[in-house]
Design a protein around this motif. Structure first.
Motif, PDB file in Angstrom:
ATOM      1  N   GLY A 186       0.798  -1.217   0.000  1.00 24.82           N
ATOM      2  CA  GLY A 186       0.000   0.000   0.000  1.00 24.82           C
ATOM      3  C   GLY A 186       0.829   1.266   0.000  1.00 24.82           C
ATOM      4  N   LEU A 187       2.156   1.133   0.090  1.00 27.76           N
ATOM      5  CA  LEU A 187       3.026   2.307   0.017  1.00 27.76           C
ATOM      6  C   LEU A 187       3.099   2.787  -1.429  1.00 27.76           C
ATOM      7  N   SER A 188       3.083   4.083  -1.617  1.00 26.29           N
ATOM      8  CA  SER A 188       3.010   4.688  -2.947  1.00 26.29           C
ATOM      9  C   SER A 188       4.374   5.182  -3.404  1.00 26.29           C
ATOM     10  N   MET A 189       4.718   4.899  -4.656  1.00 25.05           N
ATOM     11  CA  MET A 189       6.015   5.307  -5.200  1.00 25.05           C
ATOM     12  C   MET A 189       5.987   6.756  -5.669  1.00 25.05           C
ATOM     13  N   ASP A 190       7.008   7.498  -5.316  1.00 23.46           N
ATOM     14  CA  ASP A 190       7.256   8.840  -5.849  1.00 23.46           C
ATOM     15  C   ASP A 190       8.593   8.804  -6.573  1.00 23.46           C
ATOM     16  N   MET A 191       8.566   8.970  -7.906  1.00 27.76           N
ATOM     17  CA  MET A 191       9.808   9.036  -8.676  1.00 27.76           C
ATOM     18  C   MET A 191      10.356  10.446  -8.521  1.00 27.76           C
ATOM     19  N   VAL A 192      11.268  10.605  -7.592  1.00 23.38           N
ATOM     20  CA  VAL A 192      11.770  11.933  -7.230  1.00 23.38           C
ATOM     21  C   VAL A 192      12.450  12.593  -8.422  1.00 23.38           C
ATOM     22  N   ASP A 193      13.290  11.839  -9.121  1.00 26.62           N
ATOM     23  CA  ASP A 193      13.950  12.377 -10.315  1.00 26.62           C
ATOM     24  C   ASP A 193      14.648  11.246 -11.058  1.00 26.62           C
ATOM     25  N   TYR A 194      14.844  11.474 -12.346  1.00 24.93           N
ATOM     26  CA  TYR A 194      15.697  10.616 -13.175  1.00 24.93           C
ATOM     27  C   TYR A 194      16.591  11.553 -13.960  1.00 24.93           C
ATOM     28  N   VAL A 195      17.904  11.404 -13.785  1.00 23.30           N
ATOM     29  CA  VAL A 195      18.871  12.348 -14.348  1.00 23.30           C
ATOM     30  C   VAL A 195      19.865  11.578 -15.220  1.00 23.30           C
ATOM     31  N   PRO A 196      19.770  11.699 -16.553  1.00 21.93           N
ATOM     32  CA  PRO A 196      20.721  10.999 -17.429  1.00 21.93           C
ATOM     33  C   PRO A 196      22.048  11.748 -17.500  1.00 21.93           C
ATOM     34  N   CYS A 197      23.024  11.287 -16.744  1.00 26.19           N
ATOM     35  CA  CYS A 197      24.298  11.996 -16.621  1.00 26.19           C
ATOM     36  C   CYS A 197      25.307  11.433 -17.619  1.00 26.19           C
ATOM     37  N   TYR A 198      25.220  11.899 -18.864  1.00 29.87           N
ATOM     38  CA  TYR A 198      26.155  11.486 -19.902  1.00 29.87           C
ATOM     39  C   TYR A 198      27.526  12.089 -19.644  1.00 29.87           C
ATOM     40  N   ARG A 199      28.551  11.382 -20.132  1.00 31.84           N
ATOM     41  CA  ARG A 199      29.895  11.938 -20.046  1.00 31.84           C
ATOM     42  C   ARG A 199      30.721  11.722 -21.311  1.00 31.84           C
ATOM     43  N   THR A 200      30.183  10.982 -22.320  1.00 30.59           N
ATOM     44  CA  THR A 200      30.873  10.859 -23.609  1.00 30.59           C
ATOM     45  C   THR A 200      29.853  10.826 -24.745  1.00 30.59           C
ATOM     46  N   ARG A 201      30.340  11.077 -25.951  1.00 31.69           N
ATOM     47  CA  ARG A 201      29.481  11.048 -27.138  1.00 31.69           C
ATOM     48  C   ARG A 201      29.027   9.639 -27.497  1.00 31.69           C
ATOM     49  N   ALA A 202      29.656   8.617 -26.905  1.00 35.41           N
ATOM     50  CA  ALA A 202      29.235   7.231 -27.133  1.00 35.41           C
ATOM     51  C   ALA A 202      28.106   6.822 -26.185  1.00 35.41           C
ATOM     52  N   GLY A 203      27.740   7.699 -25.274  1.00 36.22           N
ATOM     53  CA  GLY A 203      26.660   7.402 -24.346  1.00 36.22           C
ATOM     54  C   GLY A 203      27.112   6.897 -23.001  1.00 36.22           C
ATOM     55  N   ASN A 204      28.415   6.908 -22.732  1.00 37.84           N
ATOM     56  CA  ASN A 204      28.879   6.510 -21.404  1.00 37.84           C
ATOM     57  C   ASN A 204      28.323   7.468 -20.360  1.00 37.84           C
ATOM     58  N   GLY A 205      28.030   6.925 -19.209  1.00 36.83           N
ATOM     59  CA  GLY A 205      27.476   7.719 -18.130  1.00 36.83           C
ATOM     60  C   GLY A 205      26.568   6.870 -17.280  1.00 36.83           C
ATOM     61  N   CYS A 206      25.737   7.517 -16.500  1.00 33.28           N
ATOM     62  CA  CYS A 206      24.829   6.837 -15.584  1.00 33.28           C
ATOM     63  C   CYS A 206      23.440   7.421 -15.702  1.00 33.28           C
ATOM     64  N   GLY A 207      22.459   6.547 -15.898  1.00 35.19           N
ATOM     65  CA  GLY A 207      21.060   6.954 -15.767  1.00 35.19           C
ATOM     66  C   GLY A 207      20.734   6.972 -14.292  1.00 35.19           C
ATOM     67  N   ILE A 208      20.732   8.155 -13.687  1.00 36.42           N
ATOM     68  CA  ILE A 208      20.714   8.287 -12.223  1.00 36.42           C
ATOM     69  C   ILE A 208      19.300   8.531 -11.732  1.00 36.42           C
TER      70      ILE A 208
END
Length: 331
Positions: A303-325
């Motif tokens: 019964g607990l409700s999810m709140d997606m606080v944020d999703y931050v795609p932190c890219y660091r290269t043109r090849a797509g390296n990074g973290c989907g945070i």
């Protein structure tokens, strides 16, 4: 009986303690790495950059976007910490992966419950985290410290999971390993950044997301989470329990489409969107999605409700390296 009162999930990506002016230099490491996992296959950096050229990911690697995404991530961490402080559970479980900091190929359990009387954390003196991190954000202890655990809850979880046909490993003292007997970064991120080193008694739950051939599937992780919830609800205690998932989502190559599907599955407790993948999709850092899937199993039916606080795609290269945070709470 114990009461589940809170779920928190957060990336523990290195970029969360690396100021944005270091992201480009950190990203340059990717050019020298031989193998990059993306969508279930491996590529060299050049192959990956060519494959993703039409996405023009160089536009995601500007100083302005680095700074914006850094600020958004820090705000989300602050929000998670405040939520934890406000709810103030008596005890916590932390679902995280051990990246050969404790266990290695001599002994690599699929699931391990730690039920020692305390768990140690110590500042790291080597590796890229030390090279690029800002100590003010890393928030490491100045020396080796012992944090409180809940051995009684840990023992109860082990006994309950065994009854429910999860043959979990157990440890009351972490192996020496690379971490010299201290807990790995999936866990110390929670202690340092979300708890600000004022650690709630907790049970580390180590999930082998990274290392085949005995990495549990996403579906198995969901069922494991359900079994954890049952164990918590049956615990003969009046304590209020919070559960963390540490890691994820896609990295060290970002797959925003996959992340979006996983987030939608989390929001709607959609088992198909969470687990309907060949296990080959979950390799390297992207495998940490399984910690979120396990948490979804814990939260299902509460019964607990999810709140997606944020999703931050932190890219660091043109090849797509990074973290989907990602950052999320269940209340």
């Amino acid at each position: 009986m114990a009461q589940l009162v809170l779920g928190i999930a957060s990336s523990h990506a290195p970029q969360l303690e690396m100021p944005p002016d270091t992201w480009r230099a950190y990203g340059d490491r990717a050019r020298t790495q031989a193998q990059h996992w993306f969508a279930g296959n491996t590529y060299s950096f050049g192959e990956l950059a060519e494959l993703r050229a039409s996405e023009h990911l160089e536009k995601e690697c500007t100083d302005e976007k680095f700074a914006t995404r850094w600020n958004a991530s820090q705000q989300a961490i602050t929000h998670l910490g405040q939520t934890l402080h406000e709810v103030d559970p008596d005890v916590c479980l932390i679902l995280g992966d051990d990246q050969m900091e404790s266990f290695n190929d001599e002994n690599m359990p699929s699931f391990c419950i730690y039920y020692g009387e305390h768990v140690d954390d110590a500042p790291s003196s080597h590796g890229f985290r030390s090279t690029y991190s800002d100590p003010a954000f890393a928030n490491a202890p100045g020396e080796r410290v012992a944090h409180p655990t809940s051995a009684s809850l840990g023992k109860h979880l082990i006994e309950s999971l065994i009854r429910n046909e999860f043959d979990v490993a157990r440890s009351n003292k972490l192996p020496i390993g690379r971490g010299e007997g201290t807990i790995g970064h999936a866990f110390f991120y929670v202690y340092r950044r979300l708890m600000d080193n004022r650690v709630t008694p907790n049970v580390p739950v180590l999930v082998n997301t990274y290392y085949p051939p005995n990495a549990p599937t996403a579906k198995r992780c969901y069922k494991f989470g359900q079994a954890l919830r049952q164990a918590i609800e049956e615990w003969d205690s009046d304590q209020r329990v919070g559960v963390f998932a540490s890691g994820g989502l896609s990295h060290t190559v970002i797959e925003e489409e996959l992340d979006a599907r996983i987030i939608d599955g989390l929001r709607h407790d959609d088992l198909g969107k969470l687990t309907d993948y060949p296990d080959q999709r979950f390799r390297g850092g992207t495998s940490e999605i399984k910690n979120w899937v396990a948490l979804a199993g814990v939260m299902s039916g509460t019964g607990l409700s999810m709140d997606m606080v944020d999703y931050v795609p932190c890219y660091r290269t043109r090849a797509g390296n990074g973290c989907g945070i990602p950052f999320a709470t269940w209340q």
